[in-house]
Design an enzyme around this catalytic site. Structure first.
Site, PDB file in Angstrom:
ATOM      1  N   TRP A 135       0.833  -1.214   0.000  1.00 34.37           N
ATOM      2  CA  TRP A 135       0.000   0.000   0.000  1.00 34.37           C
ATOM      3  C   TRP A 135       0.862   1.256   0.000  1.00 34.37           C
ATOM      4  O   TRP A 135       0.541   2.239  -0.679  1.00 34.37           O
ATOM      5  CB  TRP A 135      -0.973  -0.003   1.177  1.00 34.37           C
TER       6      TRP A 135
ATOM      7  N   LYS B 296     -12.030  -1.825   6.744  1.00 35.07           N
ATOM      8  CA  LYS B 296     -11.238  -2.751   7.558  1.00 35.07           C
ATOM      9  C   LYS B 296     -11.731  -2.729   8.998  1.00 35.07           C
ATOM     10  O   LYS B 296     -12.015  -3.753   9.583  1.00 35.07           O
ATOM     11  CB  LYS B 296      -9.751  -2.379   7.506  1.00 35.07           C
TER      12      LYS B 296
ATOM     13  N   ASP C  35      -1.608   6.758   6.385  1.00 35.99           N
ATOM     14  CA  ASP C  35      -2.627   5.845   5.889  1.00 35.99           C
ATOM     15  C   ASP C  35      -2.910   4.860   7.019  1.00 35.99           C
ATOM     16  O   ASP C  35      -2.094   3.984   7.298  1.00 35.99           O
ATOM     17  CB  ASP C  35      -2.122   5.122   4.632  1.00 35.99           C
TER      18      ASP C  35
HETATM   19  C1  LIG Z   1      -6.988  -1.832   2.064  1.00 31.30           C
HETATM   20  C2  LIG Z   1      -5.953  -0.789   2.165  1.00 31.30           C
HETATM   21  C3  LIG Z   1      -5.855   0.241   1.205  1.00 31.30           C
HETATM   22  C4  LIG Z   1      -6.749   0.305  -0.016  1.00 31.30           C
HETATM   23  O1  LIG Z   1      -8.015   0.682   0.326  1.00 31.30           O
HETATM   24  P1  LIG Z   1      -9.168   0.909  -0.772  1.00 31.30           P
HETATM   25  O2  LIG Z   1     -10.282   1.405   0.079  1.00 31.30           O
HETATM   26  O3  LIG Z   1      -9.428  -0.409  -1.417  1.00 31.30           O
HETATM   27  O4  LIG Z   1      -8.692   1.915  -1.731  1.00 31.30           O
HETATM   28  C5  LIG Z   1      -4.895   1.205   1.397  1.00 31.30           C
HETATM   29  N1  LIG Z   1      -4.063   1.177   2.458  1.00 31.30           N
HETATM   30  C6  LIG Z   1      -4.123   0.203   3.379  1.00 31.30           C
HETATM   31  C7  LIG Z   1      -3.175   0.218   4.530  1.00 31.30           C
HETATM   32  C8  LIG Z   1      -5.069  -0.802   3.265  1.00 31.30           C
HETATM   33  O5  LIG Z   1      -5.134  -1.769   4.189  1.00 31.30           O
END
Ligand SMILES: *Cc1c(COP(=O)(O)O)cnc(C)c1O
Length: 361
Positions: A103, A197, A173
């Site tokens: 990511w 998540k 993030d």
């Molecule tokens: C799942 C995830 C993403 C991507 O998320 P989307 O909502 O599918 O764009 C980005 N960063 C992390 C750390 C993730 O776990």
């Protein structure tokens, strides 16, 4: 009603049963409203109360001050990979990124379209099995911001505390560990998290942005990509994901009722140690892939002695009612995602299953 199984999926992921039940009960008609949350206007008084309630609950849980705006956006964390550099990088045109997994690399890819990216540290040579140490970070004191990924969903690693970045704005993030514990939001200039998540359904992304950062958003930006526009319009420049925000409201209410994030964190530590402790006692049969000091409380990644056994255990686990244990396709092995809503009993039952599997194999 159909019996629920244990859901170890990395995302979209498990939600609290209480939340699902309340949403189900009210889906046909919100009490006192006579319409479904799926049918009401985002400009209605009812929805205004829902979005304000979600904002208020997040502020209460994380101790977020009025210096910050909370935005509920679309496009997932992935759109934030673009919006962060588009809004925050100019005029310096350079930013630091700490590369701790897939990511982070995707975030870097988009930032490079906007300006110069200094990769302040990368764990790639060690297959992202650990978080870099503070002294390994090659930070540029003149960078527009430093970006890091607090929990690496695929590799099962997490930062135990934020990187120290001096006066450079810190951007995070936090998609896969948002609200798993209390953090000091004042250390951050911006935090973003896709909800699916640990906070709600897919389709809504929470962005917490310090208000002074909004001054960086230039008028030349496309309207939807501009944080300042979203902040000025209370996340209602266009139609937001009303249902997603409604579920975030319910999940945040559930967290408050539970006793807040310190209680949640304690439960998360207990859950994760049941699994990690057993792995460490399994004479190398179950081997954690993350280095011990970098282990994630949210995503527990591990391998078995060979791929055949991994295939077998996943098949048997699925039959036994443990779903979603297959590791991400880019790393293989197994991954048990045990987010906030995942019950402790489910972790204990998985460990019992793993013990039985080991003795049979
Ligand atoms: C799942 C995830 C993403 C991507 O998320 P989307 O909502 O599918 O764009 C980005 N960063 C992390 C750390 C993730 O776990």
């Amino acid at each position: 009603m159909e019996k629920r199984i244990y859901n170890f999926s990395a995302g979209p992921a498990i939600l609290p049963e209480e939340v699902l039940k309340e949403a189900q009960e009210n889906l046909f008609s919100l009490p006192g409203v006579g319409m479904s949350i799926l049918e009401i206007s985002h400009r209605s008084k009812t929805f205004d109360e829902i979005i304000q309630g979600a904002d208020k609950n997040l502020r209460q849980l994380l101790g977020i001050s009025d210096d910050y705006s909370i935005l509920f956006l679309q496009g997932g964390a992935t759109l934030q990979f673009s919006m962060v550099p588009l809004n925050l990088m100019p005029p310096k045109n350079k930013a630091d990124y700490i590369s701790t997994g897939v990511w982070a690399k995707k975030a870097i890819k988009e930032a490079k379209r906007v300006g110069t990216v200094n990769v302040a540290a990368s764990g790639e040579a060690e297959n992202f099995t650990r978080i870099p140490k503070q002294e390994e970070l090659k930070l540029d004191p003149d960078a527009a911001y430093v970006h890091f990924t607090s929990n690496n969903t695929i590799y099962g690693t997490e930062w135990k505390k934020e990187p120290e970045v001096g006066s450079v704005p810190l951007v995070c993030d936090a998609s896969s560990d948002f609200m798993h514990k209390k953090i000091d939001v004042n250390k951050y200039a911006l935090i973003y998290a896709g909800a699916q998540k640990n906070l709600g359904p897919s389709g809504v992304t929470v962005v917490i942005v310090r208000k002074d950062m909004l001054e960086r958003s230039q008028d030349t930006l496309h309207t939807y990509l501009n944080y300042k526009i979203h902040a000025e319009n209370g996340s209602m420049y266009n139609t937001p994901t009303t249902f997603g925000i409604y579920i975030i409201h319910l999940v945040s209410k559930w967290l408050i009722k539970l006793g807040g994030l310190d209680v949640m964190y304690k439960m998360n530590c207990e859950k994760a140690s049941i699994l990690y402790d057993y792995m460490d006692e399994s004479d190398g049969f179950y081997k954690g892939t993350a280095q011990k000091d970098s282990r994630s409380l949210m995503n527990v990644t591990f391998r078995l002695p060979n791929e055949e056994l991994e295939k077998k255990i996943i098949e048997e686990a699925t039959k036994a009612g443990f779903s979603g244990l297959k590791g991400h396709r880019s790393v293989g092995g197994l991954r048990a995602s045990i987010y906030n809503a995942f019950p402790k009993q489910g972790v204990a039952d998985l460990v019992q299953f793993m013990k039985d599997f080991k003795s049979r194999n």
